[in-house]
Design a protein around this motif. Structure first.
Motif, PDB file in Angstrom:
ATOM      1  N   LEU A  43     -24.223 -23.623 -31.814  1.00  0.00           N
ATOM      2  CA  LEU A  43     -23.640 -24.842 -32.348  1.00  0.00           C
ATOM      3  C   LEU A  43     -24.632 -25.481 -33.317  1.00  0.00           C
ATOM      4  O   LEU A  43     -25.817 -25.632 -32.975  1.00  0.00           O
ATOM      5  N   ALA A  77     -19.370 -23.925 -34.893  1.00  0.00           N
ATOM      6  CA  ALA A  77     -19.620 -23.017 -33.777  1.00  0.00           C
ATOM      7  C   ALA A  77     -19.512 -21.575 -34.229  1.00  0.00           C
ATOM      8  O   ALA A  77     -18.679 -21.231 -35.078  1.00  0.00           O
ATOM      9  N   PHE A 126     -14.087 -20.159 -29.561  1.00  0.00           N
ATOM     10  CA  PHE A 126     -14.126 -21.613 -29.764  1.00  0.00           C
ATOM     11  C   PHE A 126     -12.849 -22.287 -29.282  1.00  0.00           C
ATOM     12  O   PHE A 126     -12.894 -23.354 -28.679  1.00  0.00           O
ATOM     13  N   TYR A 159     -12.678 -23.588 -25.666  1.00  0.00           N
ATOM     14  CA  TYR A 159     -13.705 -24.482 -25.145  1.00  0.00           C
ATOM     15  C   TYR A 159     -13.313 -25.938 -25.349  1.00  0.00           C
ATOM     16  O   TYR A 159     -12.931 -26.323 -26.467  1.00  0.00           O
ATOM     17  N   MET A 189     -14.720 -29.275 -26.296  1.00  0.00           N
ATOM     18  CA  MET A 189     -15.899 -29.643 -27.080  1.00  0.00           C
ATOM     19  C   MET A 189     -16.205 -31.117 -26.874  1.00  0.00           C
ATOM     20  O   MET A 189     -15.301 -31.955 -26.818  1.00  0.00           O
ATOM     21  N   TRP A 225      -8.694 -28.107 -25.917  1.00  0.00           N
ATOM     22  CA  TRP A 225      -8.675 -26.887 -26.728  1.00  0.00           C
ATOM     23  C   TRP A 225      -7.857 -27.014 -27.998  1.00  0.00           C
ATOM     24  O   TRP A 225      -8.258 -26.538 -29.055  1.00  0.00           O
ATOM     25  N   ARG A 271     -10.805 -31.485 -34.167  1.00  0.00           N
ATOM     26  CA  ARG A 271     -11.280 -30.106 -34.220  1.00  0.00           C
ATOM     27  C   ARG A 271     -10.360 -29.278 -35.084  1.00  0.00           C
ATOM     28  O   ARG A 271      -9.168 -29.586 -35.221  1.00  0.00           O
ATOM     29  N   ASN A 289      -9.619 -25.334 -35.091  1.00  0.00           N
ATOM     30  CA  ASN A 289      -9.900 -24.042 -34.473  1.00  0.00           C
ATOM     31  C   ASN A 289      -9.894 -22.899 -35.487  1.00  0.00           C
ATOM     32  O   ASN A 289     -10.456 -21.841 -35.223  1.00  0.00           O
ATOM     33  N   ASN A 334     -13.497 -23.096 -36.533  1.00  0.00           N
ATOM     34  CA  ASN A 334     -14.473 -23.287 -35.449  1.00  0.00           C
ATOM     35  C   ASN A 334     -15.364 -24.510 -35.652  1.00  0.00           C
ATOM     36  O   ASN A 334     -16.595 -24.428 -35.562  1.00  0.00           O
ATOM     37  N   CYS A 387     -23.534 -31.988 -30.233  1.00  0.00           N
ATOM     38  CA  CYS A 387     -22.251 -31.430 -29.824  1.00  0.00           C
ATOM     39  C   CYS A 387     -22.500 -30.394 -28.732  1.00  0.00           C
ATOM     40  O   CYS A 387     -23.599 -29.828 -28.630  1.00  0.00           O
ATOM     41  N   ALA A 407     -20.406 -27.426 -25.883  1.00  0.00           N
ATOM     42  CA  ALA A 407     -19.226 -26.629 -25.545  1.00  0.00           C
ATOM     43  C   ALA A 407     -19.171 -26.381 -24.045  1.00  0.00           C
ATOM     44  O   ALA A 407     -20.196 -26.068 -23.422  1.00  0.00           O
ATOM     45  N   TYR A 458     -21.466 -28.695 -19.536  1.00  0.00           N
ATOM     46  CA  TYR A 458     -21.488 -28.144 -20.890  1.00  0.00           C
ATOM     47  C   TYR A 458     -22.633 -27.140 -20.986  1.00  0.00           C
ATOM     48  O   TYR A 458     -23.790 -27.494 -20.814  1.00  0.00           O
TER      49      TYR A 458
END
Length: 128
Positions: free
Chosen positions: A4, A24, A29, A32, A34, A53, A72, A74, A77, A96, A98, A115
Motif C-alpha cells: 500500500l 494497492a 483488492f 479487502y 480498506m 468491498w 474506492r 476497484n 485498486n 491506509c 487493508a 488490518y
C-alpha cells in the motif's frame, strides 16, 4: 503480499481541503475492507474511516463525520480520503490499511489490530 502506498498529504490552512490516495498492489483488492487511520507522535493510532468491498456502508469516526469522505475504485485498486473543512487537530500521519480477513468474516472494523497490511503513511499538517 499486499503493498500500500499513500500519497496526497501536505500542508494546508485550516478550512482547506486535501485528498489522500492509497494505491494497492498484490492480493485481491476488491475483497479487502480498506481503512484509514491516523497517528500523532506519542499517541495511539486511531481509526478515521473504513469502506467495504464494493464501496457501500462507509464508516467514519465522529471527529471526521460530515467533513471526510472515503471512496474506492476497484478497477484501479485505489482508495481515497477526501478531507474538507480541515482543522489543526487533524494534523497527523495518515495511514491506509487493508483487512483481508473481512472477506470471510464480513466485518467492517475500527480495530487496527485486524488490518494486516499498512502503508508507510503520509503527513497532513493543518495550520491555524
Amino acid at each position: 503480499q499486499v503493498q500500500l502506498v499513500e500519497s496526497g498529504g501536505g500542508l494546508v490552512q485550516a478550512g482547506g481541503s486535501l485528498r489522500l490516495s492509497c494505491a494497492a498492489s498484490g492480493g485481491t483488492f476488491s475483497r479487502y475492507v480498506m481503512g484509514w487511520f491516523r497517528q500523532a507522535p506519542g499517541k495511539e493510532r486511531e481509526f478515521v474511516s473504513a469502506i467495504s468491498w464494493r464501496g457501500g456502508r462507509p464508516d467514519y469516526a465522529d471527529s471526521v463525520k460530515g467533513r471526510f469522505t472515503i471512496s474506492r475504485d476497484n478497477a484501479v485498486n485505489t482508495v481515497s480520503l477526501q478531507m474538507n473543512s480541515l482543522k489543526p487537530e487533524d494534523t497527523d500521519v495518515y495511514y491506509c490499511a487493508a483487512d483481508p480477513g473481512s472477506w470471510q468474516t464480513g466485518r467492517l472494523s475500527r480495530d487496527k489490530s485486524v488490518y494486516d497490511y499498512w502503508g508507510q503513511g503520509t503527513q497532513v499538517t493543518v495550520s491555524s
